[in-house]
Scaffold this active site. Structure first.
Site, PDB file in Angstrom:
ATOM      1  N   GLU A  65       0.560  -1.457  -0.127  1.00 39.73           N
ATOM      2  CA  GLU A  65       0.039   0.116   0.045  1.00 39.73           C
ATOM      3  C   GLU A  65       0.827   1.391   0.761  1.00 39.73           C
ATOM      4  O   GLU A  65       0.614   1.973  -0.964  1.00 39.73           O
ATOM      5  CB  GLU A  65      -0.911   0.449   1.647  1.00 39.73           C
ATOM      6  N   SER A 183      17.959 -48.846   5.517  1.00 40.77           N
ATOM      7  CA  SER A 183      16.607 -47.972   5.204  1.00 40.77           C
ATOM      8  C   SER A 183      17.042 -47.747   3.777  1.00 40.77           C
ATOM      9  O   SER A 183      15.295 -46.741   3.006  1.00 40.77           O
ATOM     10  CB  SER A 183      16.189 -46.538   6.107  1.00 40.77           C
ATOM     11  N   GLU A 281      11.146 -34.269   9.573  1.00 37.82           N
ATOM     12  CA  GLU A 281      11.655 -35.792   8.328  1.00 37.82           C
ATOM     13  C   GLU A 281      12.175 -36.758  10.020  1.00 37.82           C
ATOM     14  O   GLU A 281      13.208 -37.218   9.123  1.00 37.82           O
ATOM     15  CB  GLU A 281      12.559 -35.469   7.037  1.00 37.82           C
TER      16      GLU A 281
END
Length: 356
Positions: A65, A183, A281
């Protein structure tokens, strides 16, 4: 097209709708990763002519603005009685810059159209300031588009903490690793590439110190063809020291070590640093801690067509003893990624459906 939720369509002209769409376009010129939201503003005359426009360039720069008012002033344009079309409710507080609501009042603006309200306790309240000064206010103009622009900034401002995405990568039987501890990799390359894209859109990525010690992740966002991809703040949670040769100390890494096990404390520190969206994570312990605290807003579950039969589960004990107490989420998106499947589910307090 028109005004959504709160005002009749007749309250907003076609020209004002076009001005709001232009303001939304301008807002996207601002930085995506910034403590402040992206905001655009178009000043329109009583006859419907665009007088000046502006957008927020990031923390410490003039708000949209004020930028538009300055451009009008530099061109010798009188904005008294004009309409300010703004994507986010003008702020009412003084921070690095002054309150935009007061600037509009002092400029003599007669009407303000807003797409999205400001839900934050610090900056909200601008609409009240404007109404008290006799300015005609119209709210919720193209609100869905405005929320899409703001992304999870809006959710974070409303919740007074970052939006939390929990990422899991599991087998069909919910395992994140085999019995021997291995993994890599449960999911395929397409799923991993997608996860890196999510990292690049996020402000921070959080893991536990055990994950750092066991897996030595770099926690970087690697996007093919985008060597300058945004890198999230790397956050490690836990009291043990991070080894000096750990991969999280990679070149250009912005690393934060929080020696706590309290998820609420983690979010408070990160919100103070301007983090609006983060990805958790870490392993089962960290995931369980955030779920137990009720601080998971969205889950990205990458599921591979693999069965291990043994090994650690993605989530540990979260204090749920009966099915009636289950933490339930709403499925927002499903996608096949190679042989894997991604399910995106959100909590009940998500502001709107985001694109994934």
């Amino acid at each position: 097209m028109g005004c959504q939720a709160g005002r009749a369509h007749a309250a907003v002209s076609d020209g004002e709708i076009r001005a709001m769409r232009r303001a939304l376009t301008l807002a996207r010129l601002g930085p995506l990763h910034d403590p402040n939201p992206r905001v655009g503003c178009v000043l329109v005359s009583t006859g419907g002519e665009a007088l000046a426009e502006g957008w927020h360039g990031g923390a410490g720069t003039p708000h949209a603005e004020v930028a538009a008012l300055r451009r009008a002033r530099e061109r010798g344009i009188d904005v008294r009685g004009a309409t300010a079309v703004v994507t986010l409710e003008p702020c009412a507080h003084t921070g690095r810059t002054g309150p935009c609501a007061r600037a509009l009042v002092e400029a003599g603006v007669g009407r303000v159209l807003v797409s999205v309200d400001d839900p934050s306790a610090l900056a909200g309240g601008g609409a009240g300031v404007l109404r008290a000064a006799g300015v005609d206010m119209v709210t919720d103009v193209l609100r869905a588009e405005g929320l899409d622009l703001l992304g999870h900034w809006y959710d974070a401002a409303r919740l007074a903490r970052p939006w939390v995405v929990l990422k899991t990568a599991t087998t069909l039987d919910g395992r994140v690793g085999a019995a021997d501890g291995s993994s890599r990799w449960i999911t395929g390359p397409q799923a991993r590439a997608h996860a890196h894209g999510v990292r690049a859109r996020s402000d921070a990525i959080v893991v536990g110190i055990r994950t750092v010690l066991c897996d030595d992740p770099a926690l970087s966002a690697r996007i093919p063809g985008e060597p300058e991809a945004h890198q999230p703040l790397r956050v490690v949670v836990g009291r043990r020291d991070i080894p000096p040769d750990a991969a999280v100390h990679g070149p250009g890494a912005d690393l934060l070590h929080l020696r706590t096990h309290d998820p609420a404390r983690v979010l408070a520190v990160l919100f103070e640093r301007g983090v609006h969206e983060l990805v958790v994570e870490g392993g089962p312990t960290l995931a369980s801690g955030f779920l137990r605290a009720g601080l998971v807003d969205e889950i990205h579950a990458y599921i591979a067509p693999v069965v291990l039969g043994a090994g650690p589960a993605a989530i540990g004990d979260v204090g749920i003893g009966t099915i009636a107490e289950a933490a339930r989420f709403t499925t927002r998106h499903c996608e096949r990624l190679g042989d894997d499947v991604l399910i995106v589910a959100t909590s009940a307090h998500s502001s709107n459906d985001k694109e994934y």
